[in-house]
Write an enzyme that holds these catalytic residues in place. Structure first.
Site, short mmCIF file in Angstrom:
data_model
loop_
_atom_site.label_atom_id
_atom_site.label_comp_id
_atom_site.label_asym_id
_atom_site.label_seq_id
_atom_site.Cartn_x
_atom_site.Cartn_y
_atom_site.Cartn_z
N GLY A 43 2.97 8.50 -3.43
CA GLY A 43 2.12 9.12 -2.41
C GLY A 43 2.26 10.63 -2.30
N SER B 132 1.90 7.94 -7.75
CA SER B 132 0.85 8.96 -7.94
C SER B 132 0.07 8.82 -9.24
CB SER B 132 1.45 10.36 -7.81
OG SER B 132 1.93 10.57 -6.49
N GLU C 126 9.20 1.12 -0.13
CA GLU C 126 8.90 1.20 1.31
C GLU C 126 9.55 0.05 2.06
OE1 GLU C 126 4.65 1.62 0.88
OE2 GLU C 126 4.98 3.63 0.06
N GLU D 79 9.10 2.87 -10.11
CA GLU D 79 8.42 3.76 -9.17
C GLU D 79 9.43 4.73 -8.58
OE1 GLU D 79 4.56 1.86 -7.53
OE2 GLU D 79 6.21 1.27 -6.25
N ASN E 157 -1.84 -1.71 -5.25
CA ASN E 157 -1.05 -2.05 -4.06
C ASN E 157 -1.72 -1.39 -2.86
OD1 ASN E 157 0.86 -2.37 -2.06
ND2 ASN E 157 2.38 -0.99 -2.99
N HIS F 203 9.59 -3.29 -3.14
CA HIS F 203 8.95 -1.97 -3.09
C HIS F 203 9.83 -1.02 -2.28
CE1 HIS F 203 6.15 1.24 -2.17
NE2 HIS F 203 5.44 0.83 -3.19
N LYS G 82 -1.03 -1.74 0.21
CA LYS G 82 -0.12 -1.49 1.35
C LYS G 82 -0.79 -1.96 2.65
CE LYS G 82 1.86 2.16 -1.42
NZ LYS G 82 2.65 3.38 -1.49
P1 PGA Z 1 0.84 5.79 -4.90
O1 PGA Z 1 1.73 4.50 -4.52
O2 PGA Z 1 0.03 5.42 -6.10
O3 PGA Z 1 -0.02 6.03 -3.67
O4 PGA Z 1 1.79 6.89 -5.17
C1 PGA Z 1 2.29 3.69 -5.53
C2 PGA Z 1 3.06 2.56 -4.89
O5 PGA Z 1 3.73 2.78 -3.87
O6 PGA Z 1 3.03 1.41 -5.39
#
Ligand code: PGA
Length: 240
Positions: A171, A203, A97, A165, A8, A95, A10
């Site tokens: 992150g 992560s 976010e 997640e 992903n 997601h 983003k």
């Molecule tokens: P990350 O993000 O691997 O940077 O923690 C995962 C995600 O948000 O899909």
């Protein structure tokens, strides 16, 4: 079950980022390994170019969001039909976010997942608890509620993918214990039944991918930061 390793990106990646994908594929002698599915979800601006450039290499391309409607007066939005028209075959919906930044409800996420199925895309439906919810011992209940509200009613087999997640792991470099991943994925499995791939996200990096991907009911990973660098993403793919 065939593992799915999804990147992903983003809101990262300009046209030059195709070179990073070239480096990734070079690591695998030019095409993705036969034994698993490799997906990259770049920003929408790169989907069409990536889909045509990497089709022959077996790399799958997906979107990061879609609107429930097929077309219409929704300035700035992208429909599932447009994503498939551009060459995508998956789309991430719900997601955390987007749930946080755009106030997306479970009902909206379900409408987006249904739009994906209507268009012929496989939705990757994201769920996950906040840190406060986990600390309060509510993680499994919160995720069960999200699944109930976000998943389309009618589905079978591999039509959908679920990504667990935990919000506090995205992150941050922090991950749940393997026992917590086991418990959550088993709980999600009871909800979705067999045949649905359940990804872990939050992560995932080369140093922890192998142990996480080896767990029962972990059928792949949704990778954010570490998917932006060819060497790291290649290591995660090898771990799978
Ligand atoms: P990350 O993000 O691997 O940077 O923690 C995962 C995600 O948000 O899909």
């Amino acid at each position: 079950m065939r593992p799915l390793i999804a990147g992903n990106w983003k809101m990262n990646g300009l046209s030059g980022a195709a070179a990073e994908v070239d480096r990734l594929l070079a690591d695998f002698a030019g095409s993705t390994p036969d034994s698993l599915d490799i997906l990259i979800c770049p920003p929408t601006t790169l989907i069409a170019a990536f889909a045509s450039r990497f089709e022959n290499a077996g790399l799958l391309i997906g979107g990061q969001d879609c609107h429930p409607d097929a077309f219409g007066a929704h300035t700035g939005d992208i429909s599932a039909e447009m994503l498939i028209d551009a060459g995508a075959c998956f789309v991430i919906v719900g997601h955390s976010e987007r749930r946080a930044d755009h106030h997306e409800s479970d009902a909206l996420v379900r409408a987006k997942a249904m739009a994906a199925l209507r268009a012929g895309l496989t939705p990757i439906v994201c769920v996950g608890e906040s840190e406060a919810q986990r600390d309060a011992g509510q993680a499994e209940a919160v995720v069960a509620q999200q699944l109930k509200g976000s998943l389309p009613d009618t589905r079978e087999g591999d039509e959908i993918v679920v990504a667990y997640e935990p919000v506090w792991a995205i992150g941050t470099g922090r991950t749940p214990t393997l026992a917590d991943i086991d418990a959550m994925h088993a709980s999600i499995r009871r909800h979705v039944g067999h045949g649905v791939r359940i990804l872990y996200g939050g992560s995932v990096k080369p140093s922890n991918a192998r142990e996480i991907l080896a767990r029962d009911n972990v059928n792949g990973a949704l990778v954010g930061g570490a998917s932006l660098t060819a060497a790291d993403f290649a290591d995660i793919i090898r771990a799978a």
